[in-house]
Design an enzyme around this catalytic site. Structure first.
Site, PDB file in Angstrom:
ATOM      1  N   ARG A   1       0.831  -1.203   0.000  1.00  0.00           N
ATOM      2  CA  ARG A   1       0.000   0.000   0.000  1.00  0.00           C
ATOM      3  C   ARG A   1       0.875   1.267   0.000  1.00  0.00           C
ATOM      4  O   ARG A   1       0.523   2.294  -0.574  1.00  0.00           O
ATOM      5  CB  ARG A   1      -0.874   0.012   1.259  1.00  0.00           C
ATOM      6  CG  ARG A   1      -1.836   1.197   1.295  1.00  0.00           C
ATOM      7  CD  ARG A   1      -1.580   2.127   2.461  1.00  0.00           C
ATOM      8  NE  ARG A   1      -2.339   3.359   2.367  1.00  0.00           N
ATOM      9  CZ  ARG A   1      -3.618   3.484   2.628  1.00  0.00           C
ATOM     10  NH1 ARG A   1      -4.330   2.467   3.008  1.00  0.00           N
ATOM     11  NH2 ARG A   1      -4.213   4.659   2.498  1.00  0.00           N
TER      12      ARG A   1
ATOM     13  N   TYR B   1       2.462   3.990  -3.015  1.00  0.00           N
ATOM     14  CA  TYR B   1       1.875   5.273  -3.453  1.00  0.00           C
ATOM     15  C   TYR B   1       2.515   6.427  -2.670  1.00  0.00           C
ATOM     16  O   TYR B   1       3.032   7.376  -3.255  1.00  0.00           O
ATOM     17  CB  TYR B   1       0.364   5.210  -3.228  1.00  0.00           C
ATOM     18  CG  TYR B   1      -0.384   6.515  -3.363  1.00  0.00           C
ATOM     19  CD1 TYR B   1      -0.725   7.027  -4.613  1.00  0.00           C
ATOM     20  CD2 TYR B   1      -0.814   7.223  -2.230  1.00  0.00           C
ATOM     21  CE1 TYR B   1      -1.463   8.209  -4.728  1.00  0.00           C
ATOM     22  CE2 TYR B   1      -1.541   8.389  -2.340  1.00  0.00           C
ATOM     23  CZ  TYR B   1      -1.865   8.881  -3.590  1.00  0.00           C
ATOM     24  OH  TYR B   1      -2.591  10.047  -3.697  1.00  0.00           O
TER      25      TYR B   1
ATOM     26  N   GLY C   1     -13.256   0.100  11.290  1.00  0.00           N
ATOM     27  CA  GLY C   1     -13.659   1.494  11.046  1.00  0.00           C
ATOM     28  C   GLY C   1     -13.223   2.483  12.116  1.00  0.00           C
ATOM     29  O   GLY C   1     -13.742   3.604  12.185  1.00  0.00           O
TER      30      GLY C   1
ATOM     31  N   ASP D   1      -3.657   5.377  10.243  1.00  0.00           N
ATOM     32  CA  ASP D   1      -4.620   5.307  11.348  1.00  0.00           C
ATOM     33  C   ASP D   1      -5.389   6.607  11.543  1.00  0.00           C
ATOM     34  O   ASP D   1      -6.564   6.604  11.891  1.00  0.00           O
ATOM     35  CB  ASP D   1      -3.922   4.909  12.655  1.00  0.00           C
ATOM     36  CG  ASP D   1      -2.717   5.777  12.971  1.00  0.00           C
ATOM     37  OD1 ASP D   1      -1.881   6.012  12.077  1.00  0.00           O
ATOM     38  OD2 ASP D   1      -2.601   6.242  14.125  1.00  0.00           O
TER      39      ASP D   1
ATOM     40  N   ARG E   1      -5.285  11.160  10.440  1.00  0.00           N
ATOM     41  CA  ARG E   1      -4.544  12.314   9.923  1.00  0.00           C
ATOM     42  C   ARG E   1      -5.387  13.573   9.984  1.00  0.00           C
ATOM     43  O   ARG E   1      -6.506  13.634   9.503  1.00  0.00           O
ATOM     44  CB  ARG E   1      -4.043  12.051   8.503  1.00  0.00           C
ATOM     45  CG  ARG E   1      -5.072  11.574   7.520  1.00  0.00           C
ATOM     46  CD  ARG E   1      -4.371  11.003   6.291  1.00  0.00           C
ATOM     47  NE  ARG E   1      -5.278  10.717   5.226  1.00  0.00           N
ATOM     48  CZ  ARG E   1      -5.111   9.707   4.368  1.00  0.00           C
ATOM     49  NH1 ARG E   1      -4.083   8.888   4.478  1.00  0.00           N
ATOM     50  NH2 ARG E   1      -5.965   9.531   3.392  1.00  0.00           N
TER      51      ARG E   1
HETATM   52  P1  NAD Z   1      -8.452  11.019  -9.916  1.00  0.00           P
HETATM   53  O1  NAD Z   1      -8.112   9.588 -10.030  1.00  0.00           O
HETATM   54  O2  NAD Z   1      -9.897  11.402 -10.047  1.00  0.00           O
HETATM   55  O3  NAD Z   1      -7.622  11.866 -10.975  1.00  0.00           O
HETATM   56  C1  NAD Z   1      -6.385  11.480 -11.514  1.00  0.00           C
HETATM   57  C2  NAD Z   1      -6.497  11.582 -13.020  1.00  0.00           C
HETATM   58  O4  NAD Z   1      -5.237  11.216 -13.599  1.00  0.00           O
HETATM   59  C3  NAD Z   1      -7.547  10.617 -13.604  1.00  0.00           C
HETATM   60  O5  NAD Z   1      -8.506  11.317 -14.371  1.00  0.00           O
HETATM   61  C4  NAD Z   1      -6.728   9.675 -14.469  1.00  0.00           C
HETATM   62  O6  NAD Z   1      -7.414   9.263 -15.652  1.00  0.00           O
HETATM   63  C5  NAD Z   1      -5.533  10.537 -14.791  1.00  0.00           C
HETATM   64  N1  NAD Z   1      -4.382   9.728 -15.201  1.00  0.00           N
HETATM   65  C6  NAD Z   1      -3.805   8.699 -14.535  1.00  0.00           C
HETATM   66  N2  NAD Z   1      -2.778   8.214 -15.227  1.00  0.00           N
HETATM   67  C7  NAD Z   1      -2.686   8.960 -16.363  1.00  0.00           C
HETATM   68  C8  NAD Z   1      -1.817   8.953 -17.473  1.00  0.00           C
HETATM   69  N3  NAD Z   1      -0.799   8.090 -17.569  1.00  0.00           N
HETATM   70  N4  NAD Z   1      -2.018   9.864 -18.449  1.00  0.00           N
HETATM   71  C9  NAD Z   1      -3.039  10.753 -18.388  1.00  0.00           C
HETATM   72  N5  NAD Z   1      -3.896  10.812 -17.342  1.00  0.00           N
HETATM   73  C10 NAD Z   1      -3.725   9.921 -16.347  1.00  0.00           C
HETATM   74  O7  NAD Z   1      -7.876  11.533  -8.531  1.00  0.00           O
HETATM   75  P2  NAD Z   1      -8.085  12.932  -7.793  1.00  0.00           P
HETATM   76  O8  NAD Z   1      -8.773  12.667  -6.524  1.00  0.00           O
HETATM   77  O9  NAD Z   1      -8.647  13.940  -8.706  1.00  0.00           O
HETATM   78  O10 NAD Z   1      -6.583  13.287  -7.442  1.00  0.00           O
HETATM   79  C11 NAD Z   1      -5.823  14.225  -8.179  1.00  0.00           C
HETATM   80  C12 NAD Z   1      -4.436  14.316  -7.556  1.00  0.00           C
HETATM   81  O11 NAD Z   1      -4.525  14.697  -6.197  1.00  0.00           O
HETATM   82  C13 NAD Z   1      -3.673  13.000  -7.573  1.00  0.00           C
HETATM   83  O12 NAD Z   1      -2.307  13.287  -7.807  1.00  0.00           O
HETATM   84  C14 NAD Z   1      -3.868  12.439  -6.185  1.00  0.00           C
HETATM   85  O13 NAD Z   1      -2.811  11.594  -5.807  1.00  0.00           O
HETATM   86  C15 NAD Z   1      -3.904  13.710  -5.372  1.00  0.00           C
HETATM   87  N6  NAD Z   1      -4.670  13.539  -4.129  1.00  0.00           N
HETATM   88  C16 NAD Z   1      -6.035  13.594  -4.141  1.00  0.00           C
HETATM   89  C17 NAD Z   1      -6.722  13.491  -2.945  1.00  0.00           C
HETATM   90  C18 NAD Z   1      -8.214  13.638  -2.850  1.00  0.00           C
HETATM   91  O14 NAD Z   1      -8.701  13.925  -1.764  1.00  0.00           O
HETATM   92  N7  NAD Z   1      -8.971  13.482  -3.930  1.00  0.00           N
HETATM   93  C19 NAD Z   1      -6.031  13.302  -1.770  1.00  0.00           C
HETATM   94  C20 NAD Z   1      -4.657  13.199  -1.797  1.00  0.00           C
HETATM   95  C21 NAD Z   1      -3.990  13.325  -2.988  1.00  0.00           C
HETATM   96  C1  UGA Z   2      -6.886   7.797  -0.288  1.00  0.00           C
HETATM   97  C2  UGA Z   2      -5.776   7.691  -1.323  1.00  0.00           C
HETATM   98  O1  UGA Z   2      -4.652   7.079  -0.826  1.00  0.00           O
HETATM   99  C3  UGA Z   2      -5.384   8.991  -1.941  1.00  0.00           C
HETATM  100  O2  UGA Z   2      -6.235   9.258  -3.003  1.00  0.00           O
HETATM  101  C4  UGA Z   2      -5.428  10.167  -1.088  1.00  0.00           C
HETATM  102  O3  UGA Z   2      -4.125  10.419  -0.694  1.00  0.00           O
HETATM  103  C5  UGA Z   2      -6.378  10.067   0.064  1.00  0.00           C
HETATM  104  O4  UGA Z   2      -7.349   9.050  -0.134  1.00  0.00           O
HETATM  105  C6  UGA Z   2      -7.192  11.288   0.261  1.00  0.00           C
HETATM  106  O5  UGA Z   2      -8.327  11.341  -0.303  1.00  0.00           O
HETATM  107  O6  UGA Z   2      -6.740  12.196   0.931  1.00  0.00           O
HETATM  108  P1  UGA Z   2      -7.609   6.723   2.009  1.00  0.00           P
HETATM  109  O7  UGA Z   2      -8.118   7.832   2.845  1.00  0.00           O
HETATM  110  O8  UGA Z   2      -7.064   5.548   2.745  1.00  0.00           O
HETATM  111  O9  UGA Z   2      -6.497   7.257   0.987  1.00  0.00           O
HETATM  112  O10 UGA Z   2      -8.736   6.218   0.993  1.00  0.00           O
HETATM  113  P2  UGA Z   2     -10.182   5.614   1.060  1.00  0.00           P
HETATM  114  O11 UGA Z   2     -10.240   4.555   0.043  1.00  0.00           O
HETATM  115  O12 UGA Z   2     -11.159   6.715   0.914  1.00  0.00           O
HETATM  116  O13 UGA Z   2     -10.283   4.940   2.494  1.00  0.00           O
HETATM  117  C7  UGA Z   2     -10.519   5.630   3.683  1.00  0.00           C
HETATM  118  C8  UGA Z   2     -10.713   4.622   4.793  1.00  0.00           C
HETATM  119  O14 UGA Z   2     -11.937   3.937   4.602  1.00  0.00           O
HETATM  120  C9  UGA Z   2      -9.640   3.535   4.874  1.00  0.00           C
HETATM  121  O15 UGA Z   2      -9.382   3.288   6.224  1.00  0.00           O
HETATM  122  C10 UGA Z   2     -10.293   2.319   4.241  1.00  0.00           C
HETATM  123  O16 UGA Z   2      -9.803   1.100   4.755  1.00  0.00           O
HETATM  124  C11 UGA Z   2     -11.734   2.526   4.637  1.00  0.00           C
HETATM  125  N1  UGA Z   2     -12.759   1.930   3.724  1.00  0.00           N
HETATM  126  C12 UGA Z   2     -12.705   2.116   2.378  1.00  0.00           C
HETATM  127  C13 UGA Z   2     -13.832   1.255   4.295  1.00  0.00           C
HETATM  128  O17 UGA Z   2     -13.903   1.054   5.524  1.00  0.00           O
HETATM  129  N2  UGA Z   2     -14.817   0.759   3.473  1.00  0.00           N
HETATM  130  C14 UGA Z   2     -14.805   0.918   2.140  1.00  0.00           C
HETATM  131  O18 UGA Z   2     -15.748   0.463   1.464  1.00  0.00           O
HETATM  132  C15 UGA Z   2     -13.703   1.613   1.561  1.00  0.00           C
END
Ligand code: NAD
Ligand code: UGA
Length: 352
Positions: free
Chosen positions: A159, A162, A230, A315, A317
């Protein structure tokens, strides 16, 4: 500005593209998916390139060269993919994004790089279990950009590939910045939620992030699965609040974002995943429940059952967002109940 937005078709990318176009910028978006941004395709200021950044037919160096600002959101961002496709996660999140960063170095372009709060990893309380007198003290789980340590798990828990890839990329950007070769800003999002997040899995196909898993369960009347009980906690952030901060970073007033890392998150919205499930279930029961569809039960499953071998969890954040407040005047406004209600409403209104 002419802005290159890599990953424009994703959850955050689609909201950012919308905001950048609204503010009058010219945007070139690159993604392998366009379903979340089709509505902008007729905007004269928007060009969409439906290609992978790894596609040899895409001249990404030229795209960087022709831009005033590069925003890189490309990633595999769902934990289920870290378990299933760890090499692809590394290649996309590190190798491909490094190549883009090096084009920015070469062509002297400002880069906004999306990283993650997962770089902080586990809390000291998790690692020192049983040895702290007050393990629930939120201070152990409150992370600040330039002071907190990053605590990741063992290599056989893949895991963490990433978070490792994202962290390594951050360290390379920092090193280029030390040499004055790159002007970057790194964003560490804390669990954003809003319309267009991920997808709702049909017939158990794929595992998106937790909001979408729970939403799909509620709509179908199937069980909401709590991984490993959870008790793990997250701080959920409204996508519109987040966009407000991200756009301030784009504007970069007085260059305050140069070579800085920013947490973007909402410390007031910290909940356990069990509390998240209960809250979503209660909102659904009160406002959206369809006659004839049973209300989902909340059940427990192990991480091994749910994700397979190699899963380990963060756990807890909580973001320390004092830097964004002091340098950009930003604080999040939306409470978790409101952001869940609004996002759930969006999905309830989607054609099933
Ligand atoms: P997302 O998966 O919706 O968006 C990522 C996009 O990247 C997707 O549309 C996917 O098709 C595109 N992609 C992946 N590989 C590609 C490639 N080789 N070429 C072109 N496009 C490609 O995720 P998101 O939630 O929008 O996250 C955006 C960024 O923010 C990511 O870098 C993610 O790690 C970071 N991030 C998001 C969250 C969150 O809360 N959503 C939290 C932590 C980090
Ligand atoms: C994810 C990804 O690692 C990144 O996209 C990003 O850094 C982060 O979300 C973010 O959005 O900030 P995480 O929070 O672990 O990390 O992602 P979720 O899949 O949303 O899981 C959150 C928690 O819910 C985890 O503890 C997971 O085990 C739990 N979970 C997930 C459930 O209990 N049930 C489910 O059906 C899915």
């Amino acid at each position: 500005m002419k802005i290159l937005c890599l990953g424009a078709g994703g959850f955050i990318g689609s909201h950012l593209t919308q905001r950048l176009l609204k503010e009058g910028h010219c945007v070139t978006g690159v993604d392998t998916h366009d379903d979340k941004i089709r509505e902008f395709s007729s905007d004269a200021n928007f060009e969409f390139i439906d290609k992978s950044i790894g596609d040899p037919g895409l001249d990404s160096e030229d795209l960087v060269h022709r831009s005033d600002l590069v925003i890189d959101l490309i990633a595999y961002a769902n934990p289920s993919l870290y378990l299933k496709l760890p090499i692809d996660v590394f290649r996309t999140n590190f190798t491909e994004n490094l190549r883009i960063a090096e084009y920015c170095v070469h062509h002297k372009k400002r880069l906004i790089q999306f990283s993650t709060c997962e770089v902080y990893g586990k809390t000291p309380a998790a690692v020192l279990s049983g040895k702290l007198p007050d393990p629930d003290n939120p201070a152990y789980a409150t992370f600040s950009e330039d002071k907190s340590d990053c605590i990741l798990g063992p290599v056989n828990k893949h895991r963490w590939i990433y978070a490792s890839a994202k962290q390594l990329l951050e360290r390379v950007l920092h090193a280029y910045g030390l040499d004055g070769k790159l002007n970057y800003t790194i964003i560490r999002p804390f669990n954003f939620i809003g319309p267009r997040i991920d997808y709702l899995p049909v017939n158990g196909d794929g595992v998106p992030r937790v909001f979408s898993c729970f939403m799909a369960a509620l709509l179908n009347g199937t069980p909401m699965k709590l991984v490993d009980g959870g008790a793990q906690r997250r701080s959920y952030t409204d996508i519109d609040d987040a966009m407000d901060c991200i756009y301030r970073i784009v504007e970069n007033p007085r260059n305050v974002c140069d070579r800085q890392i920013f947490n973007i998150g909402s410390s007031n919205n910290e909940v356990s995943i069990r509390e998240l499930a209960e809250l979503m279930r209660a909102i659904y029961r009160e406002h959206f429940r369809k006659p004839g569809v049973p209300l989902s039960e909340i059940v427990e499953v192990s991480g091994l059952q749910f994700y397979g071998e190699g899963y380990e969890d963060c756990d807890r954040r909580i973001p320390d967002c004092s830097k964004a407040r002091e340098l950009l005047g930003w604080t999040p406004k939306t409470a978790i109940e409101e952001l869940l209600f609004r996002t759930m409403l969006y999905y309830v209104r989607q054609p099933q």
